[in-house]
Design a protein around this motif. Structure first.
Motif, short mmCIF file in Angstrom:
data_model
loop_
_atom_site.label_atom_id
_atom_site.label_comp_id
_atom_site.label_asym_id
_atom_site.label_seq_id
_atom_site.Cartn_x
_atom_site.Cartn_y
_atom_site.Cartn_z
N GLN A 1 -84.13 69.90 74.46
CA GLN A 1 -85.53 70.28 74.66
C GLN A 1 -85.61 71.04 75.98
O GLN A 1 -84.97 70.65 76.97
CB GLN A 1 -86.44 69.05 74.69
CG GLN A 1 -87.92 69.37 74.78
CD GLN A 1 -88.44 70.23 73.65
OE1 GLN A 1 -88.22 71.44 73.63
NE2 GLN A 1 -89.14 69.63 72.71
N LYS B 1 -93.71 75.90 70.08
CA LYS B 1 -92.55 75.19 69.53
C LYS B 1 -91.97 75.92 68.32
O LYS B 1 -92.70 76.58 67.60
CB LYS B 1 -92.95 73.77 69.13
CG LYS B 1 -93.41 72.92 70.31
CD LYS B 1 -93.71 71.51 69.89
CE LYS B 1 -94.15 70.66 71.06
NZ LYS B 1 -93.10 70.38 72.02
N HIS C 1 -88.01 73.29 64.72
CA HIS C 1 -87.33 72.03 65.01
C HIS C 1 -88.05 71.23 66.09
O HIS C 1 -87.54 70.20 66.54
CB HIS C 1 -85.88 72.30 65.46
CG HIS C 1 -85.10 73.12 64.49
ND1 HIS C 1 -84.76 72.69 63.23
CD2 HIS C 1 -84.60 74.39 64.58
CE1 HIS C 1 -84.08 73.63 62.60
NE2 HIS C 1 -83.98 74.67 63.40
N GLY C 2 -89.22 71.72 66.52
CA GLY C 2 -89.98 71.01 67.56
C GLY C 2 -89.50 71.29 68.97
O GLY C 2 -89.93 70.65 69.92
#
Length: 153
Positions: free
Chosen positions: A39, A60, A63-64
């Motif tokens: 992330q 985002k 896949h976040g």
């Protein structure tokens, strides 16, 4: 310099654009060597600021993962702004990406406003007038060069 972390894990293709006077979008892609759970987080600061500010509104991917940021009320000064994209993963260290950017160079200018055209058929001339677009970093008219493209129909 040697950066700690997995090779190729830093954010890639980082770019920002300033538009509508005080809005800014920044985008990047996940590093090709980054683990799937990576992330990313974006921080930025003006030269005069003591500490960095984190992005408030992330964009985002499917896949976040954070792959962009939207900013409002951006104030452009002539100095460089410092951007830092760092990452975290449960599995490994992630390299960071950083860059200094002069924001006025990435500003997408608004078009001129209040355009008027008055033509005189007897004199065979036209007067075209407009107001300069609003920009965030200067009120000086000398910053602008205009080009008029006239098509005869």
């Amino acid at each position: 310099p040697v950066f700690a972390g997995v090779n190729g894990s830093a954010a890639e293709n980082f770019s920002c654009v300033v538009y509508n006077v005080s809005f800014m979008n920044c985008t990047w892609q996940a590093g090709r060597g980054a683990p799937e759970d990576t992330q990313y987080f974006l921080y930025w600061k003006h030269w005069s600021d003591v500490r960095e500010t984190e992005c408030e509104l992330y964009i985002k991917d499917e896949h976040g993962r954070n792959t962009g940021c939207r900013f409002q009320n951006v104030k452009i000064e002539t100095e460089n702004v410092y951007f830092l994209v760092n990452g975290s993963s449960n599995n490994s260290l992630i390299q960071f990406y950083d860059e200094y950017v002069p924001l006025y160079k990435i500003e997408k200018l608004m078009p001129p406003s209040n355009i008027t055209v008055r033509c005189d058929e007897i004199k065979k001339d036209c007067i075209i007038q407009w107001q300069q677009p609003q920009i965030s970093h200067s009120s000086k008219d000398k910053c602008f060069k205009y080009e008029i493209n006239i098509k005869y129909k």
